[in-house]
Design a protein around this motif. Structure first.
Motif, PDB file in Angstrom:
ATOM      1  N   ASP A  76       2.362  -3.065 -11.071  1.00 51.61           N
ATOM      2  CA  ASP A  76       0.517  -2.053 -11.444  1.00 51.61           C
ATOM      3  C   ASP A  76       0.612  -1.278  -9.746  1.00 51.61           C
ATOM      4  OD1 ASP A  76      -0.166  -3.358 -13.598  1.00 51.61           O
ATOM      5  OD2 ASP A  76      -0.332  -4.796 -12.873  1.00 51.61           O
ATOM      6  N   VAL A  77      -0.036   0.597 -10.783  1.00 56.07           N
ATOM      7  CA  VAL A  77      -0.542   0.701  -9.048  1.00 56.07           C
ATOM      8  C   VAL A  77      -2.149   1.514  -9.405  1.00 56.07           C
ATOM      9  CG1 VAL A  77       0.115   3.076  -7.798  1.00 56.07           C
ATOM     10  CG2 VAL A  77       1.482   1.551  -8.974  1.00 56.07           C
TER      11      VAL A  77
ATOM     12  N   VAL B   3       0.766   8.482  -9.985  1.00 62.02           N
ATOM     13  CA  VAL B   3       1.070   6.274  -9.939  1.00 62.02           C
ATOM     14  C   VAL B   3       2.107   6.839 -10.892  1.00 62.02           C
ATOM     15  CG1 VAL B   3      -0.025   5.023 -11.812  1.00 62.02           C
ATOM     16  CG2 VAL B   3      -1.803   6.187  -9.985  1.00 62.02           C
ATOM     17  N   SER B   4       2.141   7.398 -12.039  1.00 67.59           N
ATOM     18  CA  SER B   4       3.043   6.851 -12.974  1.00 67.59           C
ATOM     19  C   SER B   4       5.258   7.351 -12.637  1.00 67.59           C
ATOM     20  CB  SER B   4       3.381   8.413 -13.799  1.00 67.59           C
ATOM     21  OG  SER B   4       2.108   8.367 -15.447  1.00 67.59           O
ATOM     22  N   SER B   5       4.830   8.887 -11.652  1.00 68.05           N
ATOM     23  CA  SER B   5       5.738   8.040 -10.638  1.00 68.05           C
ATOM     24  C   SER B   5       6.406   7.342  -9.864  1.00 68.05           C
ATOM     25  CB  SER B   5       6.039   9.785  -9.576  1.00 68.05           C
ATOM     26  OG  SER B   5       5.914  10.953 -10.627  1.00 68.05           O
ATOM     27  N   VAL B   6       5.844   6.692  -9.397  1.00 72.07           N
ATOM     28  CA  VAL B   6       5.660   5.335  -8.688  1.00 72.07           C
ATOM     29  C   VAL B   6       6.175   3.860  -9.575  1.00 72.07           C
ATOM     30  CG1 VAL B   6       5.017   3.855  -6.808  1.00 72.07           C
ATOM     31  CG2 VAL B   6       4.033   6.089  -6.627  1.00 72.07           C
ATOM     32  N   LYS B   7       5.053   4.567 -10.487  1.00 69.68           N
ATOM     33  CA  LYS B   7       5.641   3.167 -11.633  1.00 69.68           C
ATOM     34  C   LYS B   7       7.401   3.157 -12.209  1.00 69.68           C
ATOM     35  CE  LYS B   7       2.544   1.168 -14.369  1.00 69.68           C
ATOM     36  NZ  LYS B   7       0.986   1.414 -15.368  1.00 69.68           N
ATOM     37  N   GLU B   8       7.459   4.525 -12.312  1.00 72.18           N
ATOM     38  CA  GLU B   8       8.481   5.005 -12.646  1.00 72.18           C
ATOM     39  C   GLU B   8       9.882   4.174 -12.237  1.00 72.18           C
ATOM     40  OE1 GLU B   8      11.659   8.082 -14.891  1.00 72.18           O
ATOM     41  OE2 GLU B   8       9.144   8.555 -14.722  1.00 72.18           O
ATOM     42  N   GLU B   9       9.560   4.327 -10.734  1.00 72.24           N
ATOM     43  CA  GLU B   9      10.923   4.365 -10.258  1.00 72.24           C
ATOM     44  C   GLU B   9      10.284   3.057  -9.809  1.00 72.24           C
ATOM     45  OE1 GLU B   9      13.358   6.062  -8.942  1.00 72.24           O
ATOM     46  OE2 GLU B   9      12.254   8.054  -9.984  1.00 72.24           O
TER      47      GLU B   9
ATOM     48  N   THR C  94       0.696  -0.970  -0.393  1.00 68.97           N
ATOM     49  CA  THR C  94      -0.100   0.073   0.241  1.00 68.97           C
ATOM     50  C   THR C  94       1.100   1.325   0.435  1.00 68.97           C
ATOM     51  OG1 THR C  94      -1.800  -1.376   1.024  1.00 68.97           O
ATOM     52  CG2 THR C  94      -2.021   1.283   1.568  1.00 68.97           C
ATOM     53  N   VAL C  95       0.587   2.023  -0.913  1.00 71.31           N
ATOM     54  CA  VAL C  95       1.139   3.797  -1.125  1.00 71.31           C
ATOM     55  C   VAL C  95       0.142   4.086   0.053  1.00 71.31           C
ATOM     56  CG1 VAL C  95       1.864   5.038  -2.091  1.00 71.31           C
ATOM     57  CG2 VAL C  95       2.273   2.732  -3.098  1.00 71.31           C
ATOM     58  N   LYS C  96       0.815   5.372   0.625  1.00 68.03           N
ATOM     59  CA  LYS C  96       0.200   6.446   0.619  1.00 68.03           C
ATOM     60  C   LYS C  96       0.885   7.721   0.638  1.00 68.03           C
ATOM     61  CE  LYS C  96       0.071   8.353   5.260  1.00 68.03           C
ATOM     62  NZ  LYS C  96       0.472   8.833   6.854  1.00 68.03           N
TER      63      LYS C  96
ATOM     64  N   LEU D  30      -4.404   4.034  -7.946  1.00 63.39           N
ATOM     65  CA  LEU D  30      -4.908   5.354  -7.807  1.00 63.39           C
ATOM     66  C   LEU D  30      -5.906   5.395  -6.455  1.00 63.39           C
ATOM     67  CD1 LEU D  30      -4.163   8.769  -7.039  1.00 63.39           C
ATOM     68  CD2 LEU D  30      -4.975   8.411  -8.724  1.00 63.39           C
ATOM     69  N   THR D  31      -7.096   4.064  -6.799  1.00 66.03           N
ATOM     70  CA  THR D  31      -8.308   4.515  -5.811  1.00 66.03           C
ATOM     71  C   THR D  31      -7.798   3.720  -4.326  1.00 66.03           C
ATOM     72  OG1 THR D  31      -9.727   4.093  -7.924  1.00 66.03           O
ATOM     73  CG2 THR D  31     -10.828   3.635  -5.951  1.00 66.03           C
ATOM     74  N   THR D  32      -7.141   2.760  -4.559  1.00 66.97           N
ATOM     75  CA  THR D  32      -6.788   1.747  -3.600  1.00 66.97           C
ATOM     76  C   THR D  32      -5.620   1.987  -2.837  1.00 66.97           C
ATOM     77  OG1 THR D  32      -6.260  -0.303  -4.668  1.00 66.97           O
ATOM     78  CG2 THR D  32      -8.284   0.660  -3.984  1.00 66.97           C
ATOM     79  N   GLY D  33      -4.547   2.798  -3.775  1.00 67.17           N
ATOM     80  CA  GLY D  33      -3.487   3.181  -3.254  1.00 67.17           C
ATOM     81  C   GLY D  33      -2.461   1.789  -2.971  1.00 67.17           C
ATOM     82  N   ARG D  34      -2.555   0.302  -3.693  1.00 72.66           N
ATOM     83  CA  ARG D  34      -2.253  -0.809  -3.928  1.00 72.66           C
ATOM     84  C   ARG D  34      -1.185  -0.331  -4.965  1.00 72.66           C
ATOM     85  NH1 ARG D  34      -3.596  -3.759   0.389  1.00 72.66           N
ATOM     86  NH2 ARG D  34      -5.757  -3.751   0.540  1.00 72.66           N
ATOM     87  N   LEU D  35       0.133  -0.956  -5.045  1.00 66.47           N
ATOM     88  CA  LEU D  35       1.534  -1.157  -6.095  1.00 66.47           C
ATOM     89  C   LEU D  35       0.981  -2.878  -5.517  1.00 66.47           C
ATOM     90  CD1 LEU D  35       3.935  -0.384  -7.057  1.00 66.47           C
ATOM     91  CD2 LEU D  35       4.966  -0.456  -4.835  1.00 66.47           C
ATOM     92  N   THR D  36       1.268  -3.612  -6.860  1.00 64.08           N
ATOM     93  CA  THR D  36       1.037  -4.968  -7.513  1.00 64.08           C
ATOM     94  C   THR D  36       3.202  -4.708  -7.821  1.00 64.08           C
ATOM     95  OG1 THR D  36      -0.582  -5.261  -7.068  1.00 64.08           O
ATOM     96  CG2 THR D  36       0.437  -6.672  -8.284  1.00 64.08           C
ATOM     97  N   VAL D  37       3.474  -5.501  -7.951  1.00 66.54           N
ATOM     98  CA  VAL D  37       5.286  -5.349  -8.051  1.00 66.54           C
ATOM     99  C   VAL D  37       5.322  -6.959  -8.497  1.00 66.54           C
ATOM    100  CG1 VAL D  37       7.626  -5.507  -7.961  1.00 66.54           C
ATOM    101  CG2 VAL D  37       6.014  -4.043  -6.660  1.00 66.54           C
ATOM    102  N   ARG D  38       5.789  -7.329  -9.432  1.00 62.99           N
ATOM    103  CA  ARG D  38       6.178  -8.611  -9.607  1.00 62.99           C
ATOM    104  C   ARG D  38       7.387  -8.689  -9.717  1.00 62.99           C
ATOM    105  NH1 ARG D  38       1.588  -7.147 -12.261  1.00 62.99           N
ATOM    106  NH2 ARG D  38       0.057  -7.814 -11.652  1.00 62.99           N
ATOM    107  N   THR D  39       8.292  -9.581  -9.857  1.00 65.12           N
ATOM    108  CA  THR D  39       9.892  -9.950  -9.852  1.00 65.12           C
ATOM    109  C   THR D  39      10.488 -11.433 -10.684  1.00 65.12           C
ATOM    110  OG1 THR D  39       9.868 -10.897  -7.646  1.00 65.12           O
ATOM    111  CG2 THR D  39      10.118  -8.304  -7.703  1.00 65.12           C
TER     112      THR D  39
END
Length: 68
Positions: free
Chosen positions: A34-35, A17-23, A7-9, A37-46
């Motif tokens: 995937d980010v 959203v674009s800034s978080v996805k880029e970094e 979760t991103v605050k 905005l509505t839920t603040g969820r950040l999903t990262v696949r590695t």
């Protein structure tokens, strides 16, 4: 491939959203971001495990906070 969700605050708009996805996308080992905005969820696949500290540092670099 591994998937983690965080979760991103502090995000309020599409630019946020674009800034978080880029970094986060620039973190070594990250394959997809995937980010929501509505839920603040950040999903990262590695390709391999990536320490949460590296994900958190990328979110902070974008100007936001990773919530535990």
């Amino acid at each position: 491939m591994s998937e983690s969700t965080y979760t991103v605050k502090g995000m309020t708009c599409g630019h946020c959203v674009s800034s978080v996805k880029e970094e986060v996308g620039a973190v070594a080992g990250v394959r997809d971001v995937d980010v929501d905005l509505t839920t603040g969820r950040l999903t990262v696949r590695t390709a391999e495990p990536v320490p949460v500290e590296r994900i958190s540092a990328a979110v902070v670099e974008a100007g936001y906070e990773l919530v535990a």
